[in-house]
Write a protein that holds these residues in place. Structure first.
Motif, PDB file in Angstrom:
ATOM      1  N   GLN B 247      43.182  48.151  34.737  1.00 16.73           N
ATOM      2  CA  GLN B 247      43.881  46.969  35.397  1.00 16.73           C
ATOM      3  C   GLN B 247      43.784  45.975  34.208  1.00 16.73           C
ATOM      4  OE1 GLN B 247      40.869  46.146  38.461  1.00 16.73           O
ATOM      5  NE2 GLN B 247      42.779  45.697  40.018  1.00 16.73           N
ATOM      6  N   VAL B 251      47.234  43.774  33.389  1.00 13.75           N
ATOM      7  CA  VAL B 251      47.284  42.337  33.320  1.00 13.75           C
ATOM      8  C   VAL B 251      47.885  41.729  32.166  1.00 13.75           C
ATOM      9  CG1 VAL B 251      46.080  40.195  33.397  1.00 13.75           C
ATOM     10  CG2 VAL B 251      45.503  41.855  35.068  1.00 13.75           C
ATOM     11  N   THR B 254      51.560  42.034  31.833  1.00  8.17           N
ATOM     12  CA  THR B 254      52.321  41.179  32.755  1.00  8.17           C
ATOM     13  C   THR B 254      52.193  39.839  31.810  1.00  8.17           C
ATOM     14  OG1 THR B 254      50.421  40.382  34.059  1.00  8.17           O
ATOM     15  CG2 THR B 254      51.705  42.236  34.899  1.00  8.17           C
ATOM     16  N   GLU B 281      53.712  44.248  38.020  1.00 12.55           N
ATOM     17  CA  GLU B 281      52.997  43.509  39.045  1.00 12.55           C
ATOM     18  C   GLU B 281      52.655  44.503  40.445  1.00 12.55           C
ATOM     19  OE1 GLU B 281      54.940  40.026  39.830  1.00 12.55           O
ATOM     20  OE2 GLU B 281      53.092  39.091  38.932  1.00 12.55           O
ATOM     21  N   LEU B 284      50.053  46.824  39.624  1.00 16.98           N
ATOM     22  CA  LEU B 284      48.666  46.025  39.764  1.00 16.98           C
ATOM     23  C   LEU B 284      48.252  46.101  41.104  1.00 16.98           C
ATOM     24  CD1 LEU B 284      48.496  43.123  37.401  1.00 16.98           C
ATOM     25  CD2 LEU B 284      46.733  44.623  37.965  1.00 16.98           C
ATOM     26  N   ALA B 285      49.190  45.597  41.997  1.00 11.72           N
ATOM     27  CA  ALA B 285      49.089  45.472  43.629  1.00 11.72           C
ATOM     28  C   ALA B 285      48.512  46.877  44.141  1.00 11.72           C
ATOM     29  CB  ALA B 285      50.195  45.079  44.358  1.00 11.72           C
ATOM     30  N   ARG B 288      45.122  47.594  43.085  1.00 11.13           N
ATOM     31  CA  ARG B 288      44.183  46.960  43.564  1.00 11.13           C
ATOM     32  C   ARG B 288      43.766  47.638  44.882  1.00 11.13           C
ATOM     33  NH1 ARG B 288      46.183  42.185  41.818  1.00 11.13           N
ATOM     34  NH2 ARG B 288      47.775  42.028  43.422  1.00 11.13           N
ATOM     35  N   ARG B 292      40.067  49.141  45.798  1.00 10.28           N
ATOM     36  CA  ARG B 292      39.443  48.911  47.144  1.00 10.28           C
ATOM     37  C   ARG B 292      38.974  50.043  47.884  1.00 10.28           C
ATOM     38  NH1 ARG B 292      43.096  44.688  48.788  1.00 10.28           N
ATOM     39  NH2 ARG B 292      44.335  46.196  49.620  1.00 10.28           N
TER      40      ARG B 292
END
Lengths: 221, 423
Positions: B247, B251, B254, B281, B284-285, B288, B292
């Motif tokens: 991650q 980041v 980006t 991006e 990344l989503a 995420r 989770r």
């Protein structure tokens, strides 16, 4: 270039445990002409540095050593309690609004909560920074979207129409009326009317920064 | 008809006399002779040697080894009792803790109450049981064999059987026919009772006591908990790795791309950088969402209620959440969280529901969570649903998951789990 539209030079303390991101953030802020006074890698050092010489703004990661839990957030809350004048921008890798709520409990603005991805949108990121430093509230659109998705059956927001909620959500993202009007494809006058209604329905008194209060009410929902 | 599992059940059965049980009784009583004789020789021998050596320390040390010998005899006796008890006798001994030296293991066994009981049984067997059992079995077998052979023996010689004297083959045959069946019946039942009693005594003394059974159960539960725990630790490790490694790098990417966009003039190059930025991006989503699913950070930091609210917020249908629980041990919170999140995902996918309610509370020492929708029902726990693995996990924690989902709905899931580990 962002340097061209720099509203003012902010003194910033940066707290981020990943060296990679710390360097990246510092270089973005540097290029924008801000003064990254200190960059630190853990919450304790952050608190020490801020207490010694308060900056204009603190940018902190949620997750920090030593516990790699929400130390950054707790440090932010502590700073807010001791030195309410300092703007705080929290960067997170999660959309979780549980983090946001704990941050909002003690606050009346001058706060931001953004996903780390947003930093890549350099211009918008720097604008958010300015808003937080000026006492505004900026919440990541992703988080706002999630909050909006939650159906609200009680609380002060129940009185708002869906359109007013939309306007409020955009306010929460930190947008000004002109930008909201553009987004919703309506006139700025219409947005002003909605905003007025929102203030009235939420019974926000004159004198306070009602825009910030409304957003906080919304986010605490 | 089901075949009997113990001597007593066999004795009560009408088929006892034509079953293998009388012969099993013989076998059990006869094998008790070498077992008992050998056992008592070892014990008496050891006692004598240690008595002689008791002025020096080694004799005293040898005395402490008695329970171990008892335990060894107990082990072989449990095996032998399989003749009379089809299900055998389960071991009363505790599982040895890991990482002990041989000496520590011996000391552990020596101190066990079960070893002392086995020693006691060894003495009873050695001084009494094998004599009684062996004598009866031997006598009975002799009479039976002699009766069978009576016509032949009486033909050659005079044969005295109790009050009768047989001196011809005919007399022997008459004796066999008249006395043989009667004796077989009487002796079979008698030996069955003796062997059955001996096996029952063995079971009582060599089998696990109530608390030992409970302890074994607790051990089983603990080893399953260890598994769940290892699973949880591994998830946390993967999550940390993704979070601190992949991650962060994305980041960083980006950020670099964002800076590059500022520097590049409008044109094809800039367009490509912007495209790369939006792809980074999206990655990344995705990441995420994956993180989770593996190990939600909110659950760790803020507990079950906050984490469940997050899940509820992401649902396409309105979900009300009413949870009143304090912080619980991580494996329990994780199990509950994944049950709710899987259940809600199923509601969103299959139930055609318009709303859903999640309620959770602690009832005495149990966490109860219900998930109810107003959908079409017909859900079940079975192959293909993501809940199957969760049932296994709950089971290891001592919890349960029930589904009530009649066709036409509504569907109601109820999860129960102890609030403490190892209860």
């Amino acid at each position: 270039m962002p340097t061209g539209r720099l509203s003012r030079r902010l003194s910033i303390v940066l707290a981020e445990d990943s060296l990679l991101l710390r360097e990246g953030l510092a270089s973005i802020l540097d290029r924008a002409g801000h003064d990254v006074r200190d960059s630190v890698g853990d919450a304790d050092t952050l608190l020490a540095v801020v207490r010694k010489d308060p900056p204009d703004l603190v940018i902190t990661d949620v997750r920090m050593p030593p516990g790699h839990s929400d130390e950054g957030l707790r440090a932010a809350a502590a700073i807010r309690a001791e030195l309410p004048a300092i703007g705080i921008l929290v960067l997170s890798q999660y959309v979780a609004d549980a983090y946001l709520s704990s941050l909002l409990e003690t606050t009346t603005g001058g706060i931001g909560y953004l996903l780390k991805d947003r930093v890549g949108h350099v211009t918008e990121f720097l604008e958010s920074l300015d808003r937080v430093a000026d006492g505004g509230t900026v919440v990541d659109p992703e988080v706002v979207r999630q909050l909006l998705a939650r159906r609200r059956n009680d609380g002060p927001l129940a009185a708002l129409t869906p359109r007013e909620l939309e306007v409020l959500a955009l306010m929460a993202e930190g947008r000004v009326n002109a930008s909201i009007a553009e987004q919703l494809v309506v006139s700025e006058a219409a947005v002003r009317k909605h905003v007025g209604n929102i203030f009235a329905k939420l019974r926000l008194e004159e004198g306070l920064d009602r825009r910030v209060s409304a957003v906080l009410t919304y986010l605490r929902g | 008809m089901e075949s009997p599992k113990t001597a007593w059940a066999a004795l009560a059965s009408p088929r006892y006399l034509i079953s293998s049980w009388p012969w099993r009784s013989y076998a059990y009583l006869f094998t008790s002779i070498p077992a008992g004789a050998l056992g008592i020789c070892v014990l008496v021998g050891l006692a004598a040697v240690s008595a002689v050596l008791s002025p020096i320390l080694i004799g005293v040390l040898m005395l402490t080894a008695f329970p171990l010998i008892g335990a060894a005899i107990g082990w072989s006796e449990r095996w032998r009792a399989g003749l009379m008890l089809v299900d055998g006798i389960s071991s009363p001994h505790a599982k040895l803790p890991r990482g002990l030296t041989l000496r520590q293991r011996l000391a552990f066994r020596r101190r066990e109450q079960a070893s002392m009981r086995a020693l006691g049984y060894s003495f009873v067997l050695g001084v009494f049981l094998w004599l009684v059992g062996g004598a009866f079995a031997g006598m009975s077998a002799t009479i039976l064999l002699t009766t069978l052979a009576a016509p032949i023996i009486a033909d050659n010689d005079e044969l005295g059987m109790g009050p009768w004297t047989l001196d011809s083959a005919w007399e022997g045959l008459i004796f066999l026919v008249l006395f043989g069946p009667v004796f077989y019946v009487v002796s079979s039942y008698l030996l069955g009772v003796i062997a059955g009693a001996e096996a029952s005594l063995a079971k009582a003394m060599l089998g696990p006591r109530q608390e030992e059974l409970q302890r074994n159960l607790a051990e089983l539960r603990r080893s399953r908990l260890d598994l769940v725990d290892a699973f949880e630790t591994e998830r946390a490790r993967i999550e940390r790795h993704l979070h601190d490694g992949v991650q962060q790098r994305l980041v960083g990417l980006t950020m670099t791309l964002g800076l590059a966009e500022l520097d590049l003039p409008d044109g094809e190059g800039r367009r490509l950088v912007v495209k790369a930025h939006s792809e980074a991006e999206a990655a990344l989503a995705d990441l995420r969402a994956a993180v989770r699913g593996i190990h939600p950070r909110v659950l760790v930091d803020h507990g079950l209620e906050a984490a469940v609210r997050e899940v509820a917020d992401r649902m396409p249908l309105p979900v009300t959440v009413q949870l009143s629980t304090t912080r619980l041990p991580p494996p329990i919170e994780a199990a509950a969280y994944f049950v709710v999140s899987e259940a809600l995902a199923n509601v969103a996918k299959h139930a055609q529901a318009t709303k859903c309610e999640v309620a959770g509370w602690v009832d005495r020492d149990r966490l109860v969570i219900t998930i109810q929708d107003d959908g079409i029902g017909g859900a079940r726990l079975g192959a293909g649903t993501g809940l199957t693995g969760l049932v296994t996990r709950l089971d290891a924690l001592g919890g349960t998951l029930d589904v009530d989902s009649p066709p036409g709905g509504p569907t109601r899931l109820r999860m129960e789990c102890p609030c403490r580990l190892g209860d």
